[in-house]
Scaffold this motif. Sequence first.
Motif, PDB file in Angstrom:
ATOM      1  N   LEU A   1     -30.748  80.269   2.797  1.00 36.05           N
ATOM      2  CA  LEU A   1     -32.605  80.404   2.179  1.00 36.05           C
ATOM      3  C   LEU A   1     -31.965  78.732   1.682  1.00 36.05           C
ATOM      4  O   LEU A   1     -33.032  78.833   1.632  1.00 36.05           O
ATOM      5  CB  LEU A   1     -31.368  81.231   0.789  1.00 36.05           C
ATOM      6  N   LEU A   2     -31.093  78.000   1.040  1.00 33.18           N
ATOM      7  CA  LEU A   2     -31.001  76.945   0.751  1.00 33.18           C
ATOM      8  C   LEU A   2     -31.730  75.835   2.022  1.00 33.18           C
ATOM      9  O   LEU A   2     -32.684  75.038   2.026  1.00 33.18           O
ATOM     10  CB  LEU A   2     -29.980  76.798  -0.025  1.00 33.18           C
ATOM     11  N   ALA A   3     -30.793  76.582   3.165  1.00 37.53           N
ATOM     12  CA  ALA A   3     -31.653  75.511   4.532  1.00 37.53           C
ATOM     13  C   ALA A   3     -32.467  75.801   4.882  1.00 37.53           C
ATOM     14  O   ALA A   3     -33.106  74.805   5.493  1.00 37.53           O
ATOM     15  CB  ALA A   3     -30.335  76.262   5.039  1.00 37.53           C
ATOM     16  N   VAL A   4     -32.961  77.137   4.501  1.00 36.42           N
ATOM     17  CA  VAL A   4     -34.979  77.246   5.066  1.00 36.42           C
ATOM     18  C   VAL A   4     -35.368  77.374   4.805  1.00 36.42           C
ATOM     19  O   VAL A   4     -36.231  76.916   4.998  1.00 36.42           O
ATOM     20  CB  VAL A   4     -34.003  78.880   6.083  1.00 36.42           C
ATOM     21  N   ARG A   5     -34.903  77.932   3.099  1.00 34.86           N
ATOM     22  CA  ARG A   5     -35.913  77.573   2.449  1.00 34.86           C
ATOM     23  C   ARG A   5     -36.494  76.846   0.920  1.00 34.86           C
ATOM     24  O   ARG A   5     -37.212  76.437   0.284  1.00 34.86           O
ATOM     25  CB  ARG A   5     -36.246  79.208   1.057  1.00 34.86           C
ATOM     26  N   GLN A   6     -34.933  75.708   1.014  1.00 36.81           N
ATOM     27  CA  GLN A   6     -35.262  75.116   0.204  1.00 36.81           C
ATOM     28  C   GLN A   6     -36.398  73.910  -0.219  1.00 36.81           C
ATOM     29  O   GLN A   6     -37.387  74.115  -1.615  1.00 36.81           O
ATOM     30  CB  GLN A   6     -34.240  73.594   0.337  1.00 36.81           C
ATOM     31  N   LYS A   7     -37.753  73.915   0.956  1.00 39.26           N
ATOM     32  CA  LYS A   7     -38.483  73.504   0.236  1.00 39.26           C
ATOM     33  C   LYS A   7     -39.883  74.207  -0.445  1.00 39.26           C
ATOM     34  O   LYS A   7     -40.220  73.673  -0.902  1.00 39.26           O
ATOM     35  CB  LYS A   7     -39.461  72.559   1.790  1.00 39.26           C
ATOM     36  N   LYS A   8     -39.428  74.845  -0.392  1.00 39.73           N
ATOM     37  CA  LYS A   8     -40.139  76.228  -1.295  1.00 39.73           C
ATOM     38  C   LYS A   8     -40.040  76.592  -2.492  1.00 39.73           C
ATOM     39  O   LYS A   8     -40.534  76.691  -3.492  1.00 39.73           O
ATOM     40  CB  LYS A   8     -40.058  77.611  -0.722  1.00 39.73           C
ATOM     41  N   LEU A   9     -38.657  75.872  -3.067  1.00 39.82           N
ATOM     42  CA  LEU A   9     -38.209  75.541  -4.345  1.00 39.82           C
ATOM     43  C   LEU A   9     -38.480  73.385  -4.783  1.00 39.82           C
ATOM     44  O   LEU A   9     -39.171  72.949  -4.110  1.00 39.82           O
ATOM     45  CB  LEU A   9     -36.802  75.236  -4.763  1.00 39.82           C
ATOM     46  N   PRO A  10     -39.356  73.665  -5.925  1.00 39.68           N
ATOM     47  CA  PRO A  10     -39.662  72.205  -6.775  1.00 39.68           C
ATOM     48  C   PRO A  10     -38.291  71.057  -6.256  1.00 39.68           C
ATOM     49  O   PRO A  10     -37.155  71.847  -6.343  1.00 39.68           O
ATOM     50  CB  PRO A  10     -39.836  72.287  -7.807  1.00 39.68           C
ATOM     51  N   PHE A  11     -38.513  69.824  -6.677  1.00 36.73           N
ATOM     52  CA  PHE A  11     -37.398  69.258  -6.005  1.00 36.73           C
ATOM     53  C   PHE A  11     -35.953  69.806  -6.127  1.00 36.73           C
ATOM     54  O   PHE A  11     -34.731  69.723  -6.354  1.00 36.73           O
ATOM     55  CB  PHE A  11     -37.669  67.624  -5.149  1.00 36.73           C
ATOM     56  N   ASP A  12     -35.961  69.180  -8.286  1.00 32.54           N
ATOM     57  CA  ASP A  12     -35.660  68.722  -9.194  1.00 32.54           C
ATOM     58  C   ASP A  12     -34.947  70.551  -8.798  1.00 32.54           C
ATOM     59  O   ASP A  12     -33.559  70.695  -9.005  1.00 32.54           O
ATOM     60  CB  ASP A  12     -36.061  69.002 -10.331  1.00 32.54           C
ATOM     61  N   LEU A  13     -35.336  71.867  -8.435  1.00 38.73           N
ATOM     62  CA  LEU A  13     -34.242  73.119  -8.845  1.00 38.73           C
ATOM     63  C   LEU A  13     -33.999  73.230  -7.264  1.00 38.73           C
ATOM     64  O   LEU A  13     -32.615  73.945  -7.197  1.00 38.73           O
ATOM     65  CB  LEU A  13     -35.722  74.121  -9.036  1.00 38.73           C
ATOM     66  N   ALA A  14     -34.394  72.652  -6.509  1.00 35.78           N
ATOM     67  CA  ALA A  14     -34.109  72.976  -5.735  1.00 35.78           C
ATOM     68  C   ALA A  14     -32.171  71.673  -5.237  1.00 35.78           C
ATOM     69  O   ALA A  14     -31.295  72.635  -4.516  1.00 35.78           O
ATOM     70  CB  ALA A  14     -35.073  72.233  -3.842  1.00 35.78           C
ATOM     71  N   ALA A  15     -32.471  71.317  -5.632  1.00 38.30           N
ATOM     72  CA  ALA A  15     -31.619  70.334  -5.998  1.00 38.30           C
ATOM     73  C   ALA A  15     -29.786  70.292  -6.916  1.00 38.30           C
ATOM     74  O   ALA A  15     -29.191  70.232  -6.882  1.00 38.30           O
ATOM     75  CB  ALA A  15     -31.671  68.683  -6.548  1.00 38.30           C
ATOM     76  N   TYR A  16     -30.323  71.328  -8.212  1.00 42.60           N
ATOM     77  CA  TYR A  16     -29.516  71.794  -8.847  1.00 42.60           C
ATOM     78  C   TYR A  16     -28.858  72.994  -8.253  1.00 42.60           C
ATOM     79  O   TYR A  16     -28.044  73.343  -8.341  1.00 42.60           O
ATOM     80  CB  TYR A  16     -30.506  72.521 -10.158  1.00 42.60           C
ATOM     81  N   SER A  17     -29.370  73.562  -7.100  1.00 43.26           N
ATOM     82  CA  SER A  17     -28.923  74.922  -6.794  1.00 43.26           C
ATOM     83  C   SER A  17     -28.111  74.426  -6.067  1.00 43.26           C
ATOM     84  O   SER A  17     -27.113  75.009  -5.095  1.00 43.26           O
ATOM     85  CB  SER A  17     -30.284  76.085  -5.865  1.00 43.26           C
ATOM     86  N   PHE A  18     -28.501  73.366  -4.829  1.00 47.19           N
ATOM     87  CA  PHE A  18     -27.410  72.900  -3.893  1.00 47.19           C
ATOM     88  C   PHE A  18     -26.017  72.202  -4.650  1.00 47.19           C
ATOM     89  O   PHE A  18     -25.195  72.714  -4.532  1.00 47.19           O
ATOM     90  CB  PHE A  18     -28.043  71.519  -2.630  1.00 47.19           C
ATOM     91  N   VAL A  19     -26.324  71.861  -6.204  1.00 52.34           N
ATOM     92  CA  VAL A  19     -25.251  71.678  -6.505  1.00 52.34           C
ATOM     93  C   VAL A  19     -24.496  72.903  -7.508  1.00 52.34           C
ATOM     94  O   VAL A  19     -22.634  72.629  -7.253  1.00 52.34           O
ATOM     95  CB  VAL A  19     -25.533  70.069  -7.509  1.00 52.34           C
ATOM     96  N   TYR A  20     -25.613  73.368  -7.656  1.00 51.79           N
ATOM     97  CA  TYR A  20     -24.703  73.993  -8.881  1.00 51.79           C
ATOM     98  C   TYR A  20     -23.668  75.423  -7.215  1.00 51.79           C
ATOM     99  O   TYR A  20     -22.620  76.589  -7.653  1.00 51.79           O
ATOM    100  CB  TYR A  20     -25.804  75.529  -8.871  1.00 51.79           C
ATOM    101  N   VAL A  21     -24.665  75.615  -6.295  1.00 50.56           N
ATOM    102  CA  VAL A  21     -23.434  77.148  -5.040  1.00 50.56           C
ATOM    103  C   VAL A  21     -22.149  75.767  -5.021  1.00 50.56           C
ATOM    104  O   VAL A  21     -21.099  76.271  -4.368  1.00 50.56           O
ATOM    105  CB  VAL A  21     -24.706  77.081  -3.712  1.00 50.56           C
ATOM    106  N   ALA A  22     -22.917  74.201  -4.944  1.00 51.73           N
ATOM    107  CA  ALA A  22     -21.201  74.284  -4.411  1.00 51.73           C
ATOM    108  C   ALA A  22     -19.911  73.972  -5.305  1.00 51.73           C
ATOM    109  O   ALA A  22     -18.438  74.195  -4.921  1.00 51.73           O
ATOM    110  CB  ALA A  22     -21.764  72.756  -3.883  1.00 51.73           C
ATOM    111  N   VAL A  23     -20.811  74.024  -6.143  1.00 47.35           N
ATOM    112  CA  VAL A  23     -19.125  74.257  -7.874  1.00 47.35           C
ATOM    113  C   VAL A  23     -19.204  75.043  -7.999  1.00 47.35           C
ATOM    114  O   VAL A  23     -17.658  75.566  -7.963  1.00 47.35           O
ATOM    115  CB  VAL A  23     -20.036  73.103  -8.775  1.00 47.35           C
TER     116      VAL A  23
END
Length: 449
Positions: free
Chosen positions: A342-364
Amino acid sequence: MDALSNLLQTTAAAASAILMGVCGVCLCVRLTRVMRGEESASGLENETVRARPDGRAMALAAAAAVASRLMLYALAYAFYRRGGGADSFADSFAALWTHWDVRHYLGIARDGYTNVGDARLRLVFFPLYPAVTRVFSAFTGGNLFAAGTLVSLLCSGLCAALLYDLAAMHLGGHGARLAVAYFLLSPMSVFLACAYTEALFISLTLATVCLLRRGHPWGAALCGMASALTRMPGVIVSGLFIIAFLARIPREGLRMKAVLRCLAQVGMVFGGLFIYWGINWLVTGDPMTYLIYQKENWYQQSGSFWASTANTVSYLISTCGDDDWLFTWGFQLLAMGDIYILLAVRQKKLPFDLAAYSFVYVAVVLSPTWLLSGARYLYALTALPLLQAQSLKSRAAHAVGLSVCAALLGGVFVGIGVGIIVRQGGSSGGDDALALVIHQLTGWKLSRS
């Protein structure tokens, strides 16, 4: 067999790293656009939403959350009675819903933290949820279990209301209803009904995002601090304040006042973690004692999401046929793969701040070296329901997806209902199989006593 296992582990780790890498590169490109003023960091035409939230729709979402939890309580009790249970709803409720970490949170609410005996291990659990539970016990006659359940139930309603508000800003009313539906029908939403931190943590994180969207950064920072005082990943919301600051530079330039304001807001969020460190220091003399307990008793220390993916594959293979095979490790691997894609294919569907937050959250949250609750941690990702609401295009596809989620959620509560019978030693083989479902889905081991 070992060679095949190693190959599958390596492949899974590489796939997760590649998918997250794709997402990371895309986010870097989007960040440059935000810094140039070519993209809105929040995904909104105006960074601050001035329109009043739809109070009626939010109230309906909250009512749906609470009503659905009450219905599922009733479902669990119905299967408890069908399995041979004789206790009343009130008498059986605590036995049905007191599992694993619930005892730790209630122990903290009752006795606080200590540095002696087995109770010292409770120091790994953050303090806000037990503190709120202790406060609410005034309304339950001192019954901490009832108070903790009440807190989670009320916060589940708040989660749904705030999620609707956030999703409506970006997806409109229909998309917001879909997001709430996915959130409430997820099999992991079972934790909204328990004396667990999920509902409180998610509601505070959503409040942080919504308040930022509506032009109340200091209120958002306060909620962020409370989120960080509830669970460790709460500090990740501090990145939203940094992104908001960077997004204003193209319009306003780099001003010292704005820099100081951003630092103060980020500092407020981290204040929740600092308070927790202070509790560790007061109890043990070392602010990092909880890390020692996590390593020695839960085998957790800093790792990487790709290593956790490989380990999950390893456990899935090595435990094949055991009671925790498919729905513990298999379900966790499915949840991890789903969010990577979802993050790789659909991250553009999210506003940038939530996409960046999601990336860091998942990695952590997927980085601990012994990861058993990955699916539960991912459920607490604020942006996940927004991604799910946009992942399918047709109403029919959403109907199928939501039906599958509802069936899995119902299975969880069926398992809870028969689980107490298993523990009391009065189940049939069929009941044992159903009890196994709840253990596999949630990690609650329900065995004969």
